[in-house]
Design a protein around this motif. Sequence first.
Motif, mmCIF file in Angstrom:
data_model
loop_
_atom_site.group_PDB
_atom_site.id
_atom_site.type_symbol
_atom_site.label_atom_id
_atom_site.label_comp_id
_atom_site.label_asym_id
_atom_site.label_seq_id
_atom_site.Cartn_x
_atom_site.Cartn_y
_atom_site.Cartn_z
ATOM 1 N N ASN A 33 0.819 -1.208 0.000
ATOM 2 C CA ASN A 33 0.000 0.000 0.000
ATOM 3 C C ASN A 33 0.859 1.267 0.000
ATOM 4 O O ASN A 33 0.665 2.185 0.792
ATOM 5 C CB ASN A 33 -0.943 0.020 1.207
ATOM 6 C CG ASN A 33 -2.029 1.086 1.063
ATOM 7 O OD1 ASN A 33 -2.443 1.408 -0.040
ATOM 8 N ND2 ASN A 33 -2.478 1.639 2.175
ATOM 9 N N GLN A 34 1.828 1.291 -0.913
ATOM 10 C CA GLN A 34 2.720 2.438 -1.040
ATOM 11 C C GLN A 34 3.346 2.438 -2.430
ATOM 12 O O GLN A 34 3.267 1.450 -3.154
ATOM 13 C CB GLN A 34 3.835 2.369 0.023
ATOM 14 C CG GLN A 34 4.742 1.152 -0.116
ATOM 15 C CD GLN A 34 5.690 0.987 1.057
ATOM 16 O OE1 GLN A 34 5.360 1.277 2.189
ATOM 17 N NE2 GLN A 34 6.892 0.488 0.796
ATOM 18 N N THR A 35 3.940 3.546 -2.796
ATOM 19 C CA THR A 35 4.674 3.644 -4.054
ATOM 20 C C THR A 35 6.158 3.599 -3.731
ATOM 21 O O THR A 35 6.674 4.497 -3.054
ATOM 22 C CB THR A 35 4.345 4.951 -4.790
ATOM 23 O OG1 THR A 35 2.947 4.985 -5.073
ATOM 24 C CG2 THR A 35 5.128 5.052 -6.088
ATOM 25 N N PRO A 36 6.869 2.558 -4.175
ATOM 26 C CA PRO A 36 8.289 2.437 -3.835
ATOM 27 C C PRO A 36 9.111 3.562 -4.454
ATOM 28 O O PRO A 36 8.848 4.002 -5.576
ATOM 29 C CB PRO A 36 8.677 1.074 -4.414
ATOM 30 C CG PRO A 36 7.677 0.814 -5.498
ATOM 31 C CD PRO A 36 6.408 1.439 -5.027
ATOM 32 N N VAL A 37 10.107 4.016 -3.710
ATOM 33 C CA VAL A 37 10.933 5.125 -4.162
ATOM 34 C C VAL A 37 12.241 5.124 -3.384
ATOM 35 O O VAL A 37 12.303 4.587 -2.274
ATOM 36 C CB VAL A 37 10.183 6.470 -3.963
ATOM 37 C CG1 VAL A 37 9.953 6.749 -2.481
ATOM 38 C CG2 VAL A 37 10.913 7.627 -4.630
ATOM 39 N N SER A 107 11.375 -4.495 -4.973
ATOM 40 C CA SER A 107 10.657 -5.295 -3.971
ATOM 41 C C SER A 107 9.442 -4.556 -3.423
ATOM 42 O O SER A 107 8.703 -5.099 -2.618
ATOM 43 C CB SER A 107 11.591 -5.661 -2.812
ATOM 44 O OG SER A 107 11.801 -4.554 -1.962
ATOM 45 N N GLY A 108 9.266 -3.291 -3.839
ATOM 46 C CA GLY A 108 8.132 -2.506 -3.379
ATOM 47 C C GLY A 108 8.427 -1.672 -2.152
ATOM 48 O O GLY A 108 7.518 -1.113 -1.538
ATOM 49 N N THR A 109 9.710 -1.564 -1.805
ATOM 50 C CA THR A 109 10.124 -0.907 -0.572
ATOM 51 C C THR A 109 10.474 0.570 -0.798
ATOM 52 O O THR A 109 10.951 0.949 -1.864
ATOM 53 C CB THR A 109 11.362 -1.633 0.002
ATOM 54 O OG1 THR A 109 11.035 -3.009 0.213
ATOM 55 C CG2 THR A 109 11.817 -1.018 1.309
ATOM 56 N N LYS A 132 11.530 6.276 -13.956
ATOM 57 C CA LYS A 132 11.072 7.643 -13.727
ATOM 58 C C LYS A 132 10.163 7.693 -12.502
ATOM 59 O O LYS A 132 9.251 6.883 -12.356
ATOM 60 C CB LYS A 132 10.314 8.157 -14.956
ATOM 61 C CG LYS A 132 9.903 9.617 -14.850
ATOM 62 C CD LYS A 132 9.231 10.098 -16.122
ATOM 63 C CE LYS A 132 8.831 11.567 -15.991
ATOM 64 N NZ LYS A 132 8.164 12.072 -17.234
ATOM 65 N N GLY A 133 10.437 8.637 -11.624
ATOM 66 C CA GLY A 133 9.617 8.802 -10.431
ATOM 67 C C GLY A 133 10.046 7.963 -9.250
ATOM 68 O O GLY A 133 9.453 8.055 -8.169
ATOM 69 N N GLN A 134 11.092 7.149 -9.423
ATOM 70 C CA GLN A 134 11.528 6.268 -8.335
ATOM 71 C C GLN A 134 12.750 6.803 -7.591
ATOM 72 O O GLN A 134 13.308 6.103 -6.745
ATOM 73 C CB GLN A 134 11.832 4.866 -8.879
ATOM 74 C CG GLN A 134 10.598 4.108 -9.339
ATOM 75 C CD GLN A 134 10.915 2.698 -9.779
ATOM 76 O OE1 GLN A 134 12.064 2.360 -10.079
ATOM 77 N NE2 GLN A 134 9.904 1.855 -9.822
#
Length: 212
Positions: A33-37, A107-109, A132-134
């Motif tokens: 439930n997050q956007t990895p970055v 891994s989504g972290t 892009k955006g990460q």
Amino acid sequence: MTVYERKENESVSDDIVWHNSAVSNKDRASLKNQTPVVLWFTGLSGSGKSTIANAVESLLFQLGKHSYLLDGDNVRHGLNKDLDFSNAARVENIRRISEVANLFVDSGTIVLTAFISPFVADREQARKVMKKGQFLEVFIDTPIEVCEQRDPKGLYKKARAGEISNFTGIDSQYESPTNPEIHIHTSSKTVEQCAKQVVEKLKEFGYLDVSS
């Protein structure tokens, strides 16, 4: 050429093929439930990178987010313990951690990295590793006079005495970010205020669920 210096334009062998997992990056991010970055903390030694990054991770944990902090000293205890502090080694240090951070993002972290990473070109190369955006550059902007007053590890004192060479800010250049996504001025803020500013920016940019 030393073991950590790579040839210019060196590419991966054609015999090595990327293995695609059955579980996608989107699947992992959705589960968390997050956007990895990658939050790439950069600044002089003593600027507060690790301290603020730790505080940010604590806030993310309280929000139920999945994160991991890659600290410069910790990484040099293992993965990068073969690297010195020459310019070539600094470049390789950042290259390796960029690749590790990219795997964590896959891994989504939410990844926090706390490295001086003094050169603009190296930070831009790290950005290019991510999609892009990460990648968000977080400039921990602290005057060198303040960093030297803090000197938590006594490194500035040793550098001034000539006991340490290639020390960033003394006899090795630090190239400040020109347009960081997050710019933190630490001189007038507490650690808690700095950490909250980072988290608020993450919310503003849409990396955290709005219900957080």
